[in-house]
Design a protein around this motif. Structure first.
Motif, PDB file in Angstrom:
ATOM      1  N   GLY A   1      -8.165  14.395 -11.421  1.00 41.00           N
ATOM      2  CA  GLY A   1      -6.901  13.681 -11.457  1.00 41.00           C
ATOM      3  C   GLY A   1      -6.747  12.741 -10.283  1.00 41.00           C
ATOM      4  N   LEU A   2      -7.106  13.204  -9.100  1.00 39.70           N
ATOM      5  CA  LEU A   2      -7.033  12.348  -7.916  1.00 39.70           C
ATOM      6  C   LEU A   2      -8.009  11.178  -8.012  1.00 39.70           C
ATOM      7  CD1 LEU A   2      -6.760  15.153  -5.209  1.00 39.70           C
ATOM      8  CD2 LEU A   2      -4.939  13.553  -5.865  1.00 39.70           C
ATOM      9  N   ALA A   3      -9.158  11.401  -8.644  1.00 41.11           N
ATOM     10  CA  ALA A   3     -10.112  10.309  -8.849  1.00 41.11           C
ATOM     11  C   ALA A   3      -9.524   9.234  -9.759  1.00 41.11           C
ATOM     12  CB  ALA A   3     -11.414  10.848  -9.432  1.00 41.11           C
ATOM     13  N   ILE A   4      -8.822   9.666 -10.809  1.00 36.17           N
ATOM     14  CA  ILE A   4      -8.144   8.706 -11.686  1.00 36.17           C
ATOM     15  C   ILE A   4      -7.090   7.936 -10.900  1.00 36.17           C
ATOM     16  CG2 ILE A   4      -6.557   8.517 -13.644  1.00 36.17           C
ATOM     17  CD1 ILE A   4      -8.067  10.872 -14.920  1.00 36.17           C
ATOM     18  N   ALA A   5      -6.313   8.653 -10.083  1.00 32.72           N
ATOM     19  CA  ALA A   5      -5.286   8.000  -9.265  1.00 32.72           C
ATOM     20  C   ALA A   5      -5.908   6.974  -8.331  1.00 32.72           C
ATOM     21  CB  ALA A   5      -4.513   9.054  -8.476  1.00 32.72           C
ATOM     22  N   SER A   6      -6.996   7.344  -7.684  1.00 35.43           N
ATOM     23  CA  SER A   6      -7.685   6.451  -6.768  1.00 35.43           C
ATOM     24  C   SER A   6      -8.210   5.212  -7.489  1.00 35.43           C
ATOM     25  CB  SER A   6      -8.833   7.201  -6.088  1.00 35.43           C
ATOM     26  OG  SER A   6      -9.606   6.346  -5.280  1.00 35.43           O
ATOM     27  N   GLY A   7      -8.834   5.407  -8.627  1.00 33.99           N
ATOM     28  CA  GLY A   7      -9.371   4.278  -9.382  1.00 33.99           C
ATOM     29  C   GLY A   7      -8.286   3.363  -9.927  1.00 33.99           C
ATOM     30  N   ALA A   8      -7.166   3.952 -10.356  1.00 37.17           N
ATOM     31  CA  ALA A   8      -6.085   3.152 -10.935  1.00 37.17           C
ATOM     32  C   ALA A   8      -5.427   2.236  -9.908  1.00 37.17           C
ATOM     33  CB  ALA A   8      -5.034   4.071 -11.561  1.00 37.17           C
TER      34      ALA A   8
ATOM     35  N   THR B   1      -3.360  -7.527  -3.458  1.00 33.92           N
ATOM     36  CA  THR B   1      -4.650  -7.236  -4.091  1.00 33.92           C
ATOM     37  C   THR B   1      -5.619  -6.631  -3.083  1.00 33.92           C
ATOM     38  OG1 THR B   1      -4.300  -9.106  -5.586  1.00 33.92           O
ATOM     39  CG2 THR B   1      -6.531  -8.197  -5.465  1.00 33.92           C
ATOM     40  N   MET B   2      -5.617  -7.164  -1.878  1.00 34.94           N
ATOM     41  CA  MET B   2      -6.518  -6.649  -0.850  1.00 34.94           C
ATOM     42  C   MET B   2      -6.191  -5.202  -0.481  1.00 34.94           C
ATOM     43  SD  MET B   2      -9.083  -6.897   1.122  1.00 34.94           S
ATOM     44  CE  MET B   2      -9.537  -8.624   0.949  1.00 34.94           C
ATOM     45  N   VAL B   3      -4.910  -4.902  -0.248  1.00 38.20           N
ATOM     46  CA  VAL B   3      -4.587  -3.541   0.208  1.00 38.20           C
ATOM     47  C   VAL B   3      -4.782  -2.512  -0.895  1.00 38.20           C
ATOM     48  CG1 VAL B   3      -3.036  -4.284   2.045  1.00 38.20           C
ATOM     49  CG2 VAL B   3      -2.086  -3.789  -0.214  1.00 38.20           C
ATOM     50  N   THR B   4      -4.521  -2.871  -2.147  1.00 36.40           N
ATOM     51  CA  THR B   4      -4.759  -1.893  -3.216  1.00 36.40           C
ATOM     52  C   THR B   4      -6.258  -1.670  -3.414  1.00 36.40           C
ATOM     53  OG1 THR B   4      -4.451  -3.690  -4.834  1.00 36.40           O
ATOM     54  CG2 THR B   4      -2.583  -2.236  -4.432  1.00 36.40           C
ATOM     55  N   THR B   5      -7.051  -2.714  -3.204  1.00 39.05           N
ATOM     56  CA  THR B   5      -8.503  -2.540  -3.273  1.00 39.05           C
ATOM     57  C   THR B   5      -8.997  -1.652  -2.133  1.00 39.05           C
ATOM     58  OG1 THR B   5      -8.744  -4.746  -4.259  1.00 39.05           O
ATOM     59  CG2 THR B   5     -10.710  -3.754  -3.279  1.00 39.05           C
ATOM     60  N   ILE B   6      -8.534  -1.943  -0.919  1.00 37.70           N
ATOM     61  CA  ILE B   6      -8.923  -1.116   0.229  1.00 37.70           C
ATOM     62  C   ILE B   6      -8.479   0.324   0.023  1.00 37.70           C
ATOM     63  CG2 ILE B   6      -8.543  -0.718   2.694  1.00 37.70           C
ATOM     64  CD1 ILE B   6      -8.245  -3.751   3.030  1.00 37.70           C
ATOM     65  N   ALA B   7      -7.232   0.516  -0.411  1.00 36.16           N
ATOM     66  CA  ALA B   7      -6.707   1.875  -0.602  1.00 36.16           C
ATOM     67  C   ALA B   7      -7.507   2.643  -1.643  1.00 36.16           C
ATOM     68  CB  ALA B   7      -5.240   1.810  -1.008  1.00 36.16           C
ATOM     69  N   SER B   8      -7.907   1.970  -2.701  1.00 29.24           N
ATOM     70  CA  SER B   8      -8.698   2.628  -3.738  1.00 29.24           C
ATOM     71  C   SER B   8     -10.037   3.099  -3.193  1.00 29.24           C
ATOM     72  CB  SER B   8      -8.904   1.661  -4.909  1.00 29.24           C
ATOM     73  OG  SER B   8      -9.647   2.260  -5.945  1.00 29.24           O
ATOM     74  N   VAL B   9     -10.674   2.241  -2.409  1.00 21.56           N
ATOM     75  CA  VAL B   9     -11.981   2.591  -1.839  1.00 21.56           C
ATOM     76  C   VAL B   9     -11.843   3.640  -0.734  1.00 21.56           C
ATOM     77  CG1 VAL B   9     -13.990   1.686  -0.608  1.00 21.56           C
ATOM     78  CG2 VAL B   9     -12.956   0.356  -2.464  1.00 21.56           C
TER      79      VAL B   9
ATOM     80  N   THR C   1       0.827  -1.211   0.000  1.00 24.12           N
ATOM     81  CA  THR C   1       0.000   0.000   0.000  1.00 24.12           C
ATOM     82  C   THR C   1       0.858   1.257   0.000  1.00 24.12           C
ATOM     83  OG1 THR C   1      -1.918   1.043   1.024  1.00 24.12           O
ATOM     84  CG2 THR C   1      -0.269   0.212   2.521  1.00 24.12           C
ATOM     85  N   GLY C   2       2.007   1.218   0.692  1.00 24.24           N
ATOM     86  CA  GLY C   2       2.884   2.378   0.697  1.00 24.24           C
ATOM     87  C   GLY C   2       3.450   2.676  -0.675  1.00 24.24           C
ATOM     88  N   ILE C   3       3.909   1.634  -1.349  1.00 25.28           N
ATOM     89  CA  ILE C   3       4.495   1.818  -2.678  1.00 25.28           C
ATOM     90  C   ILE C   3       3.480   2.447  -3.633  1.00 25.28           C
ATOM     91  CG2 ILE C   3       5.250   0.564  -4.742  1.00 25.28           C
ATOM     92  CD1 ILE C   3       6.776  -1.339  -2.905  1.00 25.28           C
ATOM     93  N   PHE C   4       2.259   1.922  -3.673  1.00 26.37           N
ATOM     94  CA  PHE C   4       1.327   2.359  -4.716  1.00 26.37           C
ATOM     95  C   PHE C   4       0.543   3.615  -4.355  1.00 26.37           C
ATOM     96  CE2 PHE C   4       2.303  -1.800  -6.437  1.00 26.37           C
ATOM     97  CZ  PHE C   4       2.475  -1.459  -7.770  1.00 26.37           C
ATOM     98  N   THR C   5       0.299   3.873  -3.076  1.00 26.02           N
ATOM     99  CA  THR C   5      -0.310   5.173  -2.758  1.00 26.02           C
ATOM    100  C   THR C   5       0.674   6.294  -3.054  1.00 26.02           C
ATOM    101  OG1 THR C   5       0.317   4.880  -0.429  1.00 26.02           O
ATOM    102  CG2 THR C   5      -1.944   4.321  -1.037  1.00 26.02           C
ATOM    103  N   GLY C   6       1.959   6.055  -2.810  1.00 35.82           N
ATOM    104  CA  GLY C   6       2.957   7.049  -3.191  1.00 35.82           C
ATOM    105  C   GLY C   6       3.051   7.213  -4.695  1.00 35.82           C
ATOM    106  N   TYR C   7       2.981   6.111  -5.401  1.00 29.49           N
ATOM    107  CA  TYR C   7       3.128   6.119  -6.866  1.00 29.49           C
ATOM    108  C   TYR C   7       2.044   6.943  -7.548  1.00 29.49           C
ATOM    109  CZ  TYR C   7       4.006   3.967 -11.473  1.00 29.49           C
ATOM    110  OH  TYR C   7       4.301   3.736 -12.796  1.00 29.49           O
ATOM    111  N   VAL C   8       0.807   6.860  -7.050  1.00 28.74           N
ATOM    112  CA  VAL C   8      -0.298   7.543  -7.731  1.00 28.74           C
ATOM    113  C   VAL C   8      -0.658   8.901  -7.137  1.00 28.74           C
ATOM    114  CG1 VAL C   8      -1.307   5.358  -8.494  1.00 28.74           C
ATOM    115  CG2 VAL C   8      -2.130   6.415  -6.385  1.00 28.74           C
TER     116      VAL C   8
END
Length: 454
Positions: free
Chosen positions: A396-403, A433-441, A146-153
């Motif tokens: 833009g943030l919505a796209i980041a969140s969805g991606a 998969t779980m943490v990226t799904t949670i982070a997106s939501v 979750t840290g890697i991908f929340t930072g990435y987007v």
């Protein structure tokens, strides 16, 4: 018919990438040609749209992406990343380590490419997991992902964040003001929710953990490196302050320029200092000088060459994402999409943000690449921004969140993560998969708040 051809073009991209295994750059260009010619734009205008769209996005983010990748490559070569991780382990109690790992990955390390981050940090996650008890490995793995991908987007200079901001014409200073809050906040909430989930018997070590040869080799090499560093302290890399400077100084410069504009005390010199290109170039200079002093000219040159190689691929994908947006604009679909986004006059902001999130999420589920999904969604939505009453940064943030949504088995990163953390496929699904799904939501309500307030 234009909407139908656009849908076909998007499906074409997905099918070419997933089923036919065609490179994303080639797939996107083929889709651009199909959409332009099938929609009646014509041969000449289609080519013109592709080239102009590519050139426009390169003018906005080309240098930013290049500088960001090169900074990350040089920090890797000098051992600065290891220095920062070591300091993290020293400063934080074991119980709080997952939170510290998630925040650090989402704020300090986004300039380092995601593949490099997981290769370097996975041994840290595994070696510290036993200190957290029987569920330490899934918790540290989830915190890392979750840290890697929340930072990435979300966080500058994460490459997906820079690409989305460039495609939508959002000043990086503006993005930084929101992203630096949403990214770490999302990471912290996600880790907390994962921790609660792990208390339910969700994790089954006998089925979810599967140490493999790649992970064992990585840990063995890490042990060798640790022994070597213990016997030769002069090779432990730069100091913590020096390691962080090439990342922190540019962020402070960009933030200073953004606040100066916000509070109206700016002038040409402040604008110059706060310019994202100038700020990241200063960071690159600092990283370059540090690398020359620590690892010498030859290793610095190798690191720069590796960075240039990575940059080329990212720039092409980003540029072709701009081409897709330009072709969509040339077809006239932008006005049709604008009408769709503003169809519900009672809740235009909420509907628009949800649609942007949904488009990016579907693209990510189909394509399996966070960056390609974000760039494609940005290319699709960029032409409509001027026609809807939603702040571009919110879109833009919505796209980041969805991606972010549900990074899974069609991603190369997924398999690298699985091997380096010693997880089974089921274990990787239960963590990454779980943490990226949670982070997106989790991030979506924050994005909605930005849209309603901005």
């Amino acid at each position: 018919m234009i909407a139908l051809h656009t849908a076909i073009a998007i499906v074409m991209v997905v099918v070419l990438i997933i089923k036919v295994k065609v490179d994303p750059v080639i797939s996107l260009v083929i889709a651009c040609f199909y959409l332009g010619l099938a929609s009646g734009v014509g041969f000449e205008e289609t080519v013109k749209a592709i080239t102009s769209g590519f050139g426009e996005i390169m003018a906005k983010v080309g240098l930013l992406i290049g500088f960001g990748v090169l900074i990350g490559s040089l920090l890797y070569a000098t051992g600065a990343f290891r220095t920062m991780v070591r300091a993290l382990l020293t400063a934080v109690a074991a119980k709080r380590l997952p939170y510290a790992m998630a925040v650090a990955m989402s704020t300090v390390f986004p300039s380092i490419y995601v593949d490099v981050q997981v290769v370097l940090a996975a041994p840290v996650a595994r070696s510290t997991a036993p200190h957290l008890g029987g569920r330490g490995l899934p918790l540290m793995a989830g915190a890392l992902g979750t840290g890697i991908f929340t930072g990435y987007v979300f966080v500058i200079p994460g490459l997906a964040a820079i690409s989305i901001a460039g495609l939508l014409g959002i000043p990086l200073g503006t993005w930084l003001l929101f992203g630096i809050i949403i990214g770490p906040a999302t990471a912290l909430v996600t880790v907390t929710l994962l921790r609660l989930l792990l208390r339910t018997g969700y994790w089954k070590p006998e089925r979810d953990e599967e140490p493999d040869q790649a992970m064992l080799e990585q840990e063995a090499q890490a042990a060798v490196d640790t022994d070597a560093q213990s016997s030769a302290p002069e090779e432990r890399g730069p100091s913590l302050l020096l390691s962080m400077a090439p990342i922190v100084v540019p962020l402070l410069m960009i933030a200073f320029g953004a606040f100066a504009e916000l509070f109206e005390f700016t002038n040409p010199f402040i604008d110059f200092l706060g310019n994202a290109n100038v700020a990241l170039f200063v960071g690159l200079l600092m990283a370059y000088v540090m690398a020359r002093r620590i690892v010498g000219g030859d290793r610095t040159g190798e690191a720069m060459s590796e960075g240039f190689h990575t940059t080329g691929e990212i720039l092409l994908i980003t540029g072709v994402g701009g081409s897709l947006g330009a072709v969509i604009e040339a077809t006239g679909l932008d006005q049709m999409l604008a009408d769709l986004f503003s169809a519900d006059a009672g809740a235009p902001v909420v509907v628009s943000i949800l649609l942007a999130w949904f488009i990016a999420a579907v693209l990510h589920l189909a394509i399996g690449s966070v960056s390609v999904a974000a760039i494609t969604a940005g290319g699709i939505l960029a032409p409509v921004l001027g026609s809807i009453h939603v702040a571009p940064v919110a879109m833009g943030l919505a796209i980041a969140s969805g991606a972010l949504f549900a990074l899974q088995v069609n991603s190369n990163f997924f398999w690298m993560f699985k091997a380096l953390l010693g997880l089974s496929t089921q274990g990787a699904l239960k963590t990454l998969t779980m943490v990226t799904t949670i982070a997106s939501v989790v991030s979506l309500p924050m994005v909605l708040a930005v849209g309603l307030l901005a």
